[in-house]
Design an enzyme around this catalytic site. Sequence first.
Site, PDB file in Angstrom:
ATOM      1  N   ILE A  21       9.711  27.877  13.417  1.00 12.42           N
ATOM      2  CA  ILE A  21       8.480  28.664  13.492  1.00 12.42           C
ATOM      3  C   ILE A  21       7.455  28.268  12.437  1.00 12.42           C
ATOM      4  O   ILE A  21       6.343  28.791  12.421  1.00 12.42           O
ATOM      5  CB  ILE A  21       8.776  30.176  13.364  1.00 12.42           C
ATOM      6  CG1 ILE A  21       9.522  30.476  12.066  1.00 12.42           C
ATOM      7  CG2 ILE A  21       9.558  30.676  14.566  1.00 12.42           C
ATOM      8  CD1 ILE A  21       9.782  31.963  11.856  1.00 12.42           C
TER       9      ILE A  21
ATOM     10  N   GLY B 271       6.313  23.922   5.461  1.00 14.03           N
ATOM     11  CA  GLY B 271       5.396  23.797   4.342  1.00 14.03           C
ATOM     12  C   GLY B 271       6.008  22.938   3.272  1.00 14.03           C
ATOM     13  O   GLY B 271       7.029  22.273   3.471  1.00 14.03           O
ATOM     14  N   GLY B 272       5.367  22.938   2.093  1.00 14.09           N
ATOM     15  CA  GLY B 272       5.834  22.091   1.022  1.00 14.09           C
ATOM     16  C   GLY B 272       7.216  22.463   0.516  1.00 14.09           C
ATOM     17  O   GLY B 272       7.886  21.643  -0.103  1.00 14.09           O
TER      18      GLY B 272
ATOM     19  N   VAL C  52      10.918  26.713   8.227  1.00 19.59           N
ATOM     20  CA  VAL C  52      11.309  28.089   8.511  1.00 19.59           C
ATOM     21  C   VAL C  52      11.707  28.191   9.970  1.00 19.59           C
ATOM     22  O   VAL C  52      11.015  27.666  10.857  1.00 19.59           O
ATOM     23  CB  VAL C  52      10.155  29.068   8.199  1.00 19.59           C
ATOM     24  CG1 VAL C  52      10.601  30.507   8.435  1.00 19.59           C
ATOM     25  CG2 VAL C  52       9.672  28.893   6.757  1.00 19.59           C
TER      26      VAL C  52
ATOM     27  N   LYS D 171      14.741  30.048   5.748  1.00 20.54           N
ATOM     28  CA  LYS D 171      13.933  29.007   5.124  1.00 20.54           C
ATOM     29  C   LYS D 171      14.875  28.019   4.460  1.00 20.54           C
ATOM     30  O   LYS D 171      15.648  28.369   3.569  1.00 20.54           O
ATOM     31  CB  LYS D 171      12.985  29.611   4.089  1.00 20.54           C
ATOM     32  CG  LYS D 171      11.996  28.598   3.522  1.00 20.54           C
ATOM     33  CD  LYS D 171      10.920  29.299   2.711  1.00 20.54           C
ATOM     34  CE  LYS D 171       9.796  28.351   2.352  1.00 20.54           C
ATOM     35  NZ  LYS D 171       8.685  29.038   1.679  1.00 20.54           N
TER      36      LYS D 171
ATOM     37  N   ASP E 154       2.852  32.117  -8.486  1.00 23.91           N
ATOM     38  CA  ASP E 154       2.154  31.306  -7.476  1.00 23.91           C
ATOM     39  C   ASP E 154       1.557  32.204  -6.405  1.00 23.91           C
ATOM     40  O   ASP E 154       1.680  31.953  -5.208  1.00 23.91           O
ATOM     41  CB  ASP E 154       3.118  30.295  -6.852  1.00 23.91           C
ATOM     42  CG  ASP E 154       2.373  29.210  -6.056  1.00 23.91           C
ATOM     43  OD1 ASP E 154       1.177  28.993  -6.348  1.00 23.91           O
ATOM     44  OD2 ASP E 154       2.973  28.608  -5.159  1.00 23.91           O
TER      45      ASP E 154
END
Length: 813
Positions: A20, A23-24, A28, A43, A136
């Site tokens: 779904i 990313g970095g 996921v 994840k 972050d």
Amino acid sequence: MSETISPNTTIAQYFVISKIGEGGMGEVYRARDTKLGRDVAIKVLPAAFSADAERLRRFEQEAQATGALNHPNILVIFHIGTHDGAPYIVSELLEGETLRERMASAALPQRKAIDYVLQIAHGLAAAHAKGIVHRDLKPENLFITNDGRVKILDFGLAKLTGAADGNLSQTEVPTRRVDTDPGLVMGTMGYMSPEQLKGRPADHRSDIFAFGAILYEMLSGKRAFRGESMAETMSAILREDPPDLSETNKTVSPSLERVIHHCLEKNPEERFHSARDLAFAIENLSGAATSSGQTMTMAGVATATEGRKIAGMSRLFGNARLGWIVAALFLLALVTALGLALLYVRQPSPEAQVARFSINLPPGTTTVANTAPVLALSPDGRRLVFGASDAAGKNQLWLRPLDSFATQPLSGTDGAAFPFWSPDGRHIAFFVDNKLKKLDVGSGVIETICQAGSGQGGDWNRQGVILFSEGDGTGLSRVNAAGGKPEGVTEMDAAHEERVHNFPSFLPDGKHYLFHIRGGDNPGIYVGSLDARDRKLLIPLSADGANATRAVWSPQGYILYALNRTTLLARAFDPNRLELRGEPFRVADNVIVSQAGNARFAVSANGVLAFIQGGAPDIVQLTWHDRNDKRLGVIGPAAPWLTFRLSPDERFAALIRDEPNRLSSLWLLDLLQGATTRFITEGNNNEPVWSPDGKQLAFSSARNSPPTLFLKPLTGNVPEERLLQSRFQSFPVSWSPDGKSLIYGMFSPLTRGDIWLLPLSGERKPQPLVQTKSNERFGRVSPDGNWLVYQSDESGSNEIYVTQFPQPARSWR
């Protein structure tokens, strides 16, 4: 495990359905929990992380800590593990979009932005309370579900991120890691705080900086700090303020813009000191406080900036047509800040402004009922003074102008108690070292007014008369504010064993006053007069002191007082006829009240109300430490324990627990098994004292009477035994070494605190050991049984004395 997982793969108990996102930090997947029958998100992190054992350990530790938060505004983590060499996280499956996707480079409506950021602030406050800092925070890590809930994602993952791809543009870099000499810089450029860019440790205030940058972007549609290159963006963060929001969004409230600027201060010391403070500030703008049950909901009250009228005010305060604008001083257990909201009491107005403030307490300040700060508002309602202890245990007065973020200590007020203002707002009176003193707020000069005992409240009328209580065992006294010899105003009814007259509050004429009587046949709130000794009972209270409270006159025609040590009430009062009118109505719940009845609220002459509102009782975990303060382990369950006493053989601990009804219960903890049992089920119990052989417990208990002495053996089905019938407050302090006598303290109207001995055999006739007009406390017998040590204020200050035992003669200081 490969970087890409095929559908129908099984990882532990999770059946992978589909990919779904990515990313970095990895990919996921939607998966099915085959044991619990629910859909989850998995994840999977890059397998390269598994080669770094320290990174993997830190990742697991932080993921577990985040999972323990269990807050509605933080992603729930169900499970962490590794599979085929790659670590993974299993979390709740969210349906919706990230804040970045929701904004789509456009500004959000102010009301919607406030709704989102208030949820974010609550989530951050919960995480920071557990010592977890995000580091972050950015729109990509904020997820908005389809039903409008905000979830904070990826707590702690920034600590695991490797160097970003140098080919990505500045605005596309998801997470950057920069090695510098001072330390490690982590975060997302554009949302990083100045201290992060400098490689300095990032604490919770770095999250607050990122929060401000996000809120700015939500309202303007543009980043707060932006440049054509990384260097330009870094320079903007370090040296420049973001453009005024009015340049891009003229509908933004100036108050909201001030909140943003306060978040984005370059110096972390000048930002909001906590996310909880930040939440209070935003709640002020939203017109409603809805923080996890810790603030008071303001139905129908709008901010002045919205230009709306008060609606539903009569519903909030029952049938009373009050024009107060709600506010409260919220004090949460084991926190370092007070949130202040003010309640202006005035005639109904077409517009209203709700104001809430956060007041930072000195580190180490305690917040339990008996030691919570005592408040005093200046007559104009613009300044708040309170007593607080710092980390070193130094107690002094602190002053907070309500139009400032600064709280300043008042020099020379060490040990001060029960502060109150002069009618002109130029002086603050207080009790210290058995004296009543006054501080000139402008010059800082302190003068002694008179000798005054330990003090239990005072008030200052416009005619220059100060009415005050010297403390236990005394009536009220008056003195000229310029100084002089105090004169008695009320007389203790010794025949009916009244204990104290305290907490005076002048009525508008400056002659009549409210005060509290504790002990005796008719404890309660009374009205008295400077011109006569007569007194009139207004509000009867229970004899056991469970409803003890101070009462204060509010200039809009109401008496404010607390009930059941929790509920702040208001009742209409005619100061001319000295009569109550109508029924009382509730102003606020969960207001802190000490066992002596010192309710933590204050009212100014122009009708501003402040009060301290406690959250849930402090949850305390008992912990073993060695003599070097090394933590050895925990014992027993965590609970709202107040005090404890170890048995002589260290097999048991007697524990006092704070119950939901604000009474104290007595429990036993088996130190070998770690199990607790309730030892006493009736009354308000305190001061447990073990017999020398550890087989009996003496304690004080209030049961429809002032606290008195009880005794109960540890074994056998034997009920507790009442040892005294006196209606004076009595409590055990120690035993004689042979276990034949109990040493106890007793308060009487004539001699105040005294030290007595009660033989536990024969006729059990009480004998006074130290009984003077001074206040004696804390009697202890030496191990050889020949000496008694105690505290007395005979010299004007509390000092330690020694006398012979069991027949006291001369005392040595």
